[in-house]
Write a protein that holds these residues in place. Structure first.
Motif, PDB file in Angstrom:
ATOM      1  N   GLU A  43      32.445  12.580  31.923  1.00 17.02           N
ATOM      2  CA  GLU A  43      31.437  11.596  32.343  1.00 17.02           C
ATOM      3  C   GLU A  43      30.478  12.185  33.380  1.00 17.02           C
ATOM      4  OE1 GLU A  43      33.001   7.817  33.569  1.00 17.02           O
ATOM      5  OE2 GLU A  43      31.009   6.942  33.785  1.00 17.02           O
ATOM      6  N   ASN A  44      30.957  12.993  34.284  1.00 20.18           N
ATOM      7  CA  ASN A  44      30.114  13.599  35.333  1.00 20.18           C
ATOM      8  C   ASN A  44      30.426  15.067  35.619  1.00 20.18           C
ATOM      9  OD1 ASN A  44      28.443  11.308  36.456  1.00 20.18           O
ATOM     10  ND2 ASN A  44      30.492  10.413  36.648  1.00 20.18           N
ATOM     11  N   LYS A  47      28.063  18.212  34.771  1.00 24.18           N
ATOM     12  CA  LYS A  47      26.642  18.106  35.138  1.00 24.18           C
ATOM     13  C   LYS A  47      26.279  19.183  36.156  1.00 24.18           C
ATOM     14  CE  LYS A  47      26.528  13.183  33.972  1.00 24.18           C
ATOM     15  NZ  LYS A  47      26.508  11.786  34.469  1.00 24.18           N
ATOM     16  N   HIS A  80      28.250  17.967  28.448  1.00 21.27           N
ATOM     17  CA  HIS A  80      27.201  17.082  28.985  1.00 21.27           C
ATOM     18  C   HIS A  80      27.043  17.341  30.465  1.00 21.27           C
ATOM     19  CE1 HIS A  80      24.870  13.365  29.355  1.00 21.27           C
ATOM     20  NE2 HIS A  80      25.599  13.056  30.401  1.00 21.27           N
ATOM     21  N   TRP A  84      18.898  18.446  33.328  1.00 24.24           N
ATOM     22  CA  TRP A  84      18.587  17.019  33.505  1.00 24.24           C
ATOM     23  C   TRP A  84      17.823  16.851  34.808  1.00 24.24           C
ATOM     24  CZ3 TRP A  84      22.973  12.887  34.601  1.00 24.24           C
ATOM     25  CH2 TRP A  84      22.491  11.595  34.329  1.00 24.24           C
ATOM     26  N   GLN A  87      21.133  13.984  38.871  1.00 22.62           N
ATOM     27  CA  GLN A  87      22.380  14.659  39.236  1.00 22.62           C
ATOM     28  C   GLN A  87      22.210  16.177  39.322  1.00 22.62           C
ATOM     29  OE1 GLN A  87      24.831  11.652  36.674  1.00 22.62           O
ATOM     30  NE2 GLN A  87      26.272  12.376  38.212  1.00 22.62           N
ATOM     31  N   ASN A 126      18.772  16.588  28.717  1.00 20.44           N
ATOM     32  CA  ASN A 126      19.014  15.148  28.764  1.00 20.44           C
ATOM     33  C   ASN A 126      17.779  14.439  29.325  1.00 20.44           C
ATOM     34  OD1 ASN A 126      20.857  12.966  28.456  1.00 20.44           O
ATOM     35  ND2 ASN A 126      21.442  13.056  30.627  1.00 20.44           N
ATOM     36  N   GLU A 127      17.331  13.404  28.642  1.00 17.94           N
ATOM     37  CA  GLU A 127      16.358  12.446  29.203  1.00 17.94           C
ATOM     38  C   GLU A 127      15.054  13.062  29.670  1.00 17.94           C
ATOM     39  OE1 GLU A 127      18.475  10.235  32.220  1.00 17.94           O
ATOM     40  OE2 GLU A 127      19.786   9.282  30.760  1.00 17.94           O
ATOM     41  N   ASN A 169      19.334  14.925  24.043  1.00 17.26           N
ATOM     42  CA  ASN A 169      19.983  13.619  24.242  1.00 17.26           C
ATOM     43  C   ASN A 169      19.075  12.714  25.074  1.00 17.26           C
ATOM     44  OD1 ASN A 169      22.568  12.099  24.012  1.00 17.26           O
ATOM     45  ND2 ASN A 169      22.648  12.272  26.248  1.00 17.26           N
ATOM     46  N   GLN A 203      21.818   7.914  23.183  1.00 10.20           N
ATOM     47  CA  GLN A 203      22.808   7.397  24.133  1.00 10.20           C
ATOM     48  C   GLN A 203      23.319   6.020  23.710  1.00 10.20           C
ATOM     49  OE1 GLN A 203      21.414   7.649  28.203  1.00 10.20           O
ATOM     50  NE2 GLN A 203      20.982   9.840  28.043  1.00 10.20           N
ATOM     51  N   HIS A 205      22.859   2.949  25.015  1.00  9.48           N
ATOM     52  CA  HIS A 205      23.238   1.959  26.025  1.00  9.48           C
ATOM     53  C   HIS A 205      22.501   0.672  25.657  1.00  9.48           C
ATOM     54  CE1 HIS A 205      25.319   4.912  28.398  1.00  9.48           C
ATOM     55  NE2 HIS A 205      24.251   5.679  28.470  1.00  9.48           N
ATOM     56  N   GLU A 232      26.660   7.893  23.966  1.00 11.71           N
ATOM     57  CA  GLU A 232      27.100   7.171  25.171  1.00 11.71           C
ATOM     58  C   GLU A 232      27.145   5.674  24.899  1.00 11.71           C
ATOM     59  OE1 GLU A 232      24.734   8.337  28.594  1.00 11.71           O
ATOM     60  OE2 GLU A 232      24.628  10.412  27.905  1.00 11.71           O
ATOM     61  N   TRP A 264      30.985   5.175  26.047  1.00 15.84           N
ATOM     62  CA  TRP A 264      30.847   5.731  27.401  1.00 15.84           C
ATOM     63  C   TRP A 264      31.885   5.130  28.347  1.00 15.84           C
ATOM     64  CZ3 TRP A 264      29.094  10.222  28.079  1.00 15.84           C
ATOM     65  CH2 TRP A 264      28.682  10.695  29.336  1.00 15.84           C
ATOM     66  N   TRP A 272      30.294   2.431  33.762  1.00 13.55           N
ATOM     67  CA  TRP A 272      29.253   2.564  34.797  1.00 13.55           C
ATOM     68  C   TRP A 272      28.384   1.308  34.850  1.00 13.55           C
ATOM     69  CZ3 TRP A 272      23.769   4.305  33.868  1.00 13.55           C
ATOM     70  CH2 TRP A 272      23.365   4.075  32.544  1.00 13.55           C
TER      71      TRP A 272
HETATM   72  C1  XIL Z   1      26.449   8.085  34.435  1.00 14.35           C
HETATM   73  C2  XIL Z   1      27.924   8.019  34.789  1.00 14.35           C
HETATM   74  O1  XIL Z   1      28.566   7.157  33.871  1.00 14.35           O
HETATM   75  C3  XIL Z   1      28.102   7.522  36.206  1.00 14.35           C
HETATM   76  O2  XIL Z   1      29.460   7.640  36.607  1.00 14.35           O
HETATM   77  C4  XIL Z   1      27.216   8.320  37.170  1.00 14.35           C
HETATM   78  O3  XIL Z   1      27.292   7.732  38.448  1.00 14.35           O
HETATM   79  C5  XIL Z   1      25.782   8.337  36.700  1.00 14.35           C
HETATM   80  O4  XIL Z   1      25.739   8.853  35.378  1.00 14.35           O
HETATM   81  N1  XIL Z   1      22.842   8.671  30.883  1.00 14.35           N
HETATM   82  C6  XIL Z   1      23.612   9.805  30.890  1.00 14.35           C
HETATM   83  C7  XIL Z   1      24.921   9.804  31.589  1.00 14.35           C
HETATM   84  O5  XIL Z   1      23.269  10.786  30.229  1.00 14.35           O
HETATM   85  O6  XIL Z   1      25.232  11.053  32.145  1.00 14.35           O
HETATM   86  C8  XIL Z   1      24.978   8.743  32.642  1.00 14.35           C
HETATM   87  O7  XIL Z   1      26.312   8.703  33.175  1.00 14.35           O
HETATM   88  C9  XIL Z   1      24.568   7.399  32.086  1.00 14.35           C
HETATM   89  C10 XIL Z   1      23.150   7.461  31.590  1.00 14.35           C
END
Ligand code: XIL
Length: 298
Positions: A43-44, A47, A80, A84, A87, A126-127, A169, A203, A205, A232, A264, A272
């Motif tokens: 998850e982190n 990074k 992952h 980016w 982070q 990423n993003e 991504n 992702q 979300h 995700e 995710w 998150w």
């Molecule tokens: C999020 C994590 O879930 C959290 O724990 C952290 O604080 C922030 O990042 N897009 C992404 C992920 O690519 O890496 C992110 O994950 C959520 C949004």
């Protein structure tokens, strides 16, 4: 089959989750993760801020805990992420220009080399696109090093780990819109010029409704010859959650190169998205209706 991973495998797909190193001592969490999922994302812990906290000094301790647990339990790993805007370690946030570009390429090279042979697919970048409705690149210190920073990162990743699939991504790219079309045009351009890219991560979300062109969007990327993956996935809990999970699952199964889905997190309490209850297991680790819906769709 009776688990998400095994059922997805029968369809030639994977079903994955994100794992947080800090939760690996929670036996309920680890039991579910080990039983249900066959693809793992940190998850982190992989990074930029986690792996290169000070410039040139790399730390893989927590990433290794997740990767080694996954591989020793017969699972694959999605890496992952290598590049980016978010982070980033503090030292990188304050860099610019050619010094930053060189630091980025070194980061990509070192991290991808360290994990060479262990990662099925990397989210290399990423993003990188904005939400401005015009498909612009997102402004960031990385973008300001030059528009070619994305392809430079992909080339460095390929050189470092030729066996890993290399993905772009992003979020809000789940339907057909200006942002997803900008990503589409970039991928088409990369493929035509021989820039190494193998997959696109969505992702996913999601809120309480699914874009009507969700499957068509996956299909148009698949038609470019790249794999597509839902990387995700989490869906806001509402009256529609279980049905939406089924629709997302069916959309992936209907697209030839949609190779897998990652949610995710494990339980709602691990998400998150505080308060959204967007996952497949409740806080006690019980299967939600959304879980059954996915299992039945697979
Ligand atoms: C999020 C994590 O879930 C959290 O724990 C952290 O604080 C922030 O990042 N897009 C992404 C992920 O690519 O890496 C992110 O994950 C959520 C949004």
């Amino acid at each position: 089959a009776s688990t998400l991973g095994a059922s997805a495998a029968e369809k030639g797909r994977y079903y994955g989750t994100a794992i947080a190193a800090g939760r690996m001592g929670d036996s309920t969490y680890m039991t579910i993760a080990n039983r249900e999922f066959n693809m793992i994302t940190a998850e982190n812990e992989m990074k930029m801020d986690a792996t290169e906290p000070s410039q040139g000094r790399f730390t893989f301790t927590n990433g290794d805990r997740i990767v080694n647990w996954a591989l020793s339990n017969g699972k694959r790993v999605r890496g992952h992420t290598l590049a980016w805007h978010a982070q980033q370690p503090g030292w990188m946030q304050s860099m610019s220009g050619s010094a930053l570009r060189n630091a980025l390429i070194n980061h990509v090279t070192q991290v991808a080399s360290y994990y060479r042979g262990k990662v099925y697919a990397w989210d290399v970048v990423n993003e990188a696109f904005a939400d401005d409705g015009r498909g612009s690149r997102r402004d960031s210190n990385l973008q300001r090093t030059g528009n070619d920073w994305i392809e430079a990162a992909f080339r460095a990743a390929r050189a470092a780990d030729p066996g890993a699939k290399l993905c772009y991504n992003d979020y809000n790219t789940d339907g057909i819109n200006a942002k997803s079309t900008a990503v589409y045009n970039m991928v088409r351009d990369f493929r035509s010029r021989g820039v190494p890219i193998d997959c696109v991560g969505f992702q996913a979300h999601l809120g309480t409704s699914l874009p009507s062109d969700f499957q068509a969007n996956l299909q148009r990327f698949s038609d470019l010859g790249v794999e597509v993956q839902l990387t995700e996935l989490d869906i806001q809990q509402g009256s529609n959650q279980a049905n939406m999970y089924a629709q997302v699952t069916n959309a992936c199964l209907a697209v030839a190169r949609c190779t897998g889905i990652t949610v995710w997190g494990v339980r709602d309490s691990d998400s998150w998205r505080t308060g959204a209850n967007p996952l497949l297991f409740d806080a006690s680790g019980n299967k939600k209706p959304a879980y059954t819906s996915v299992l039945n769709a697979l």
